[in-house]
Scaffold this motif. Structure first.
Motif, mmCIF file in Angstrom:
data_model
loop_
_atom_site.group_PDB
_atom_site.id
_atom_site.type_symbol
_atom_site.label_atom_id
_atom_site.label_comp_id
_atom_site.label_asym_id
_atom_site.label_seq_id
_atom_site.Cartn_x
_atom_site.Cartn_y
_atom_site.Cartn_z
ATOM 1 N N PHE A 57 -12.474 -54.815 33.816
ATOM 2 C CA PHE A 57 -10.954 -54.209 34.211
ATOM 3 C C PHE A 57 -10.592 -54.496 35.523
ATOM 4 N N LYS A 58 -11.784 -54.477 36.376
ATOM 5 C CA LYS A 58 -11.646 -54.493 37.910
ATOM 6 C C LYS A 58 -10.882 -55.768 38.220
ATOM 7 N N ASP A 59 -9.316 -55.507 38.914
ATOM 8 C CA ASP A 59 -8.722 -56.529 39.416
ATOM 9 C C ASP A 59 -8.026 -57.404 38.251
ATOM 10 N N TYR A 60 -8.227 -56.982 36.792
ATOM 11 C CA TYR A 60 -7.585 -57.658 35.623
ATOM 12 C C TYR A 60 -6.295 -57.445 35.951
ATOM 13 N N ARG A 61 -5.486 -58.545 36.028
ATOM 14 C CA ARG A 61 -3.947 -58.395 36.122
ATOM 15 C C ARG A 61 -3.491 -57.285 37.340
ATOM 16 N N VAL A 93 -11.866 -42.341 28.301
ATOM 17 C CA VAL A 93 -12.566 -43.239 29.185
ATOM 18 C C VAL A 93 -12.736 -44.542 28.411
ATOM 19 N N ASP A 94 -11.915 -45.766 29.219
ATOM 20 C CA ASP A 94 -12.004 -46.963 28.290
ATOM 21 C C ASP A 94 -12.863 -47.964 29.398
ATOM 22 N N VAL A 95 -13.880 -48.647 28.927
ATOM 23 C CA VAL A 95 -14.753 -49.488 29.764
ATOM 24 C C VAL A 95 -14.773 -50.819 28.982
ATOM 25 N N GLY A 96 -14.779 -51.795 29.858
ATOM 26 C CA GLY A 96 -15.183 -53.183 29.558
ATOM 27 C C GLY A 96 -16.121 -53.750 30.646
ATOM 28 N N VAL A 97 -17.168 -54.773 30.027
ATOM 29 C CA VAL A 97 -18.129 -55.253 30.738
ATOM 30 C C VAL A 97 -18.108 -56.647 30.426
#
Length: 266
Positions: A57-61, A93-97
């Protein structure tokens, strides 16, 4: 265009998804009243990077943080900040890797301290709705079968509001791929599912009306009536006979239970 995955690619995606699960398990063991959502995000960012992955998610769009943390009436995409979690809050809490060239994606809603019984019931129903949808993620079924199962349970059987503006999605080398996976719809509609399809199924269920609004930060989505919302998500590979869950809640639920017992004095 739908990108189907090989068996080898699905196993790589399983590693990504299970790292998300491990991240959420770490969160489950740490959450407590007095902790800020920014502190939770820092924990998530550090854990993902320590395990050789990158937060999806970091810096995604242009999104500024490593996770989405949504409290109470916030549905999804809450930006971690200085808000301090209080006894009685619920927090999604929503997380992506991104690991080995593929994304994993999962979300879990946690209770902070003593939460009202009616809110716990909303959380349980949202998690149950997720599994109702997963049961339909089978070769030969259609996306609408997943959507119908979630809506039928959450809206018709339980009387909650099913969010329309935000949906699940395909997943793979990109965080968001085709097809979209709504949480409402008609049985037998939408694309037919085939072996090799990997999707993120993620019901977002409101205690009151299904209506939502975007907050001033341009990201956070909240319920219009300011009633609580819950959100659970799994990464799922479509199979014959039974869907294959690539992410897992088992460790999260165990850590959640242990943490709850530890923090009973809060």
């Amino acid at each position: 265009m739908i990108h189907y995955k090989s068996k080898e690619e699905i196993e790589l995606m399983r590693k990504s998804a299970l790292l998300v699960s491990a991240t959420l398990e770490t969160v489950a063991g740490a959450l407590k009243p007095g902790m800020s959502t920014l502190e939770v995000d820092d924990l998530i960012d550090q854990f993902i990077r320590d395990n050789g992955a990158i937060p999806s998610f970091k810096d995604y769009r242009g999104y500024p943080k490593s996770s989405c943390i949504s409290v109470n009436e916030e549905v999804v995409h809450g930006i971690p900040n200085a808000y301090v979690l209080q006894d009685g809050d619920i927090v999604s809490v929503d997380v992506g890797v991104f690991l080995n060239g593929f994304h994993g994606d999962s979300a879990y809603t946690f209770a902070i301290g003593e939460v009202k019984e009616e809110v716990l019931k909303l959380m349980a129903a949202t998690k149950a709705a997720l599994y109702k949808g997963i049961e339909k993620a089978l070769v030969g079924n259609r996306i609408g079968d997943i959507a119908f199962a979630i809506q039928e349970y959450a809206e018709k059987e339980r009387g909650y509001g099913v969010v329309r503006e935000l949906v699940g999605h395909g997943l793979g080398k990109h965080l968001h791929e085709d097809p979209q996976v709504p949480n409402y719809g008609k049985r037998g509609s939408g694309p037919m599912m085939k072996e090799g399809l990997v999707i993120a199924i993620e019901p977002m269920i409101n205690m009151g009306t299904r209506e939502v609004a975007y907050m001033d930060d341009g990201w956070t989505v909240a319920t219009r009536d300011e009633q609580p919302s819950a959100h659970f998500e799994h990464t799922v590979a479509v199979k014959k006979g039974q869907a294959d869950l690539l992410s897992s809640f088992a460790g999260i639920e165990k850590a959640e239970k242990a943490n709850s017992a530890l923090n009973t004095n809060y």
